[in-house]
Enzyme design. Structure first.
Site, PDB file in Angstrom:
ATOM      1  N   GLU A  46     -14.015  20.262   7.399  1.00 10.78           N
ATOM      2  CA  GLU A  46     -15.332  20.851   7.144  1.00 10.78           C
ATOM      3  C   GLU A  46     -15.591  20.915   5.635  1.00 10.78           C
ATOM      4  O   GLU A  46     -14.695  21.240   4.866  1.00 10.78           O
ATOM      5  CB  GLU A  46     -15.376  22.260   7.744  1.00 10.78           C
ATOM      6  N   LYS A 111     -23.717  22.433  12.847  1.00  6.77           N
ATOM      7  CA  LYS A 111     -22.907  23.567  13.321  1.00  6.77           C
ATOM      8  C   LYS A 111     -23.785  24.611  14.011  1.00  6.77           C
ATOM      9  O   LYS A 111     -24.768  25.087  13.447  1.00  6.77           O
ATOM     10  CB  LYS A 111     -22.172  24.179  12.137  1.00  6.77           C
ATOM     11  N   CYS A 145     -15.511  24.327  12.931  1.00  4.05           N
ATOM     12  CA  CYS A 145     -14.837  25.590  12.608  1.00  4.05           C
ATOM     13  C   CYS A 145     -15.108  26.699  13.622  1.00  4.05           C
ATOM     14  O   CYS A 145     -14.548  26.711  14.710  1.00  4.05           O
ATOM     15  CB  CYS A 145     -15.219  26.002  11.182  1.00  4.05           C
TER      16      CYS A 145
END
Length: 261
Positions: A46, A111, A145
């Site tokens: 990331e 995300k 994440c």
């Protein structure tokens, strides 16, 4: 049952990300990517070129310099290159997982789950779509994440074979990282590929790594040593996955649901 007798060779990168130094990070990655074998897919952590500097002026425009490096790297390696980049979106940023083909074509996933403890939502706009990418017959679910903590969003609808999570996951919560990756592989009967960074970020947050590949049983099949930069190359077999799902078809007993995003 017919199966796709294909394989997917993946390189997973674990790097120390220099805070907000794009050029230094890309030079470091170029040095790490001296692979002596061909691959189909390269996965980077990331925000691999900046660090998780969401409150700083590090976002690039769409198809900016970091993206351009990804395109050049994909062409050089003749492989798909994947990783997340902070991309400017009006007065906020998108934490964008780019999926870049060697021919320059690309797709992306933004995300979805923003880390409230880090005030990510004040600086980053949440994604609104669940995406599936395909390479070599493998269907792949991209995640970033914090997404890892939300199993409903990742629940397989028998629509993917591999989950990829790219992260800046802190060492303080490393146990959760390892266990959740294993759980996602087992419950979704899929391969899981995970890329995390090492080193301290600009906020003094330590990262120990945990870059690894897991099979559909939750067993590790490739790992990078903790607190070290490195590249792990693993070959995934589609026929083995299909045969396992046929022998143990737990997905047939799954609860039906609709995901609203």
């Amino acid at each position: 049952m017919s199966v796709i007798a294909s394989s997917l060779k993946v390189a997973l990168v674990q790097s120390d990300i220099h805070w907000c130094h794009v050029t230094q990070n890309l030079v470091n990655l170029d040095a790490l990517l001296t692979l002596d074998e061909s691959i189909d897919l390269l996965v980077l952590p990331e925000t691999f070129a900046t660090g998780f500097a969401i409150n700083l002026d590090v976002a690039e425009p769409e198809e900016g310099p970091i993206f351009t490096w990804m395109k050049c790297t994909a062409a050089r390696l003749n492989a798909v290159v994947a990783g997340s980049v902070l991309v400017q979106q009006a007065d906020k940023k998108a934490n964008r997982f780019y999926w870049v083909w060697p021919n320059g074509h690309y797709e992306f996933y933004d995300k979805r789950h923003l880390f409230c403890l880090g005030n990510e939502g004040a600086h980053v706009v949440a994604g609104t779509q669940r995406k599936i990418f395909t390479v070599n017959g493998f269907k792949i679910l991209p995640q970033v994440c914090y997404d890892l903590r939300f199993p409903v969003f990742q629940r397989s609808l028998n629509d993917y074979d591999v989950m990829i999570n790219v992260a800046n996951w802190p060492a303080a919560r490393r146990y959760a990282w390892d266990q959740l990756l294993i759980a996602r592989a087992i419950e979704n009967q899929c391969y899981v590929l995970a890329c995390n960074r090492i080193g301290d970020d600009g906020n003094g947050v330590a990262h120990s790594g945990g870059t690894a590949a897991y099979d559909y049983l939750g067993q590790p099949i490739c790992q990078v040593k903790d607190d070290n930069q490195g590249v792990c190359v693993v070959t995934l077999k589609h026929d083995k996955l299909a045969q396992f799902r046929e022998r143990f078809p737990a997905h047939l007993d799954a609860d039906a649901f609709t995901l609203n995003i």
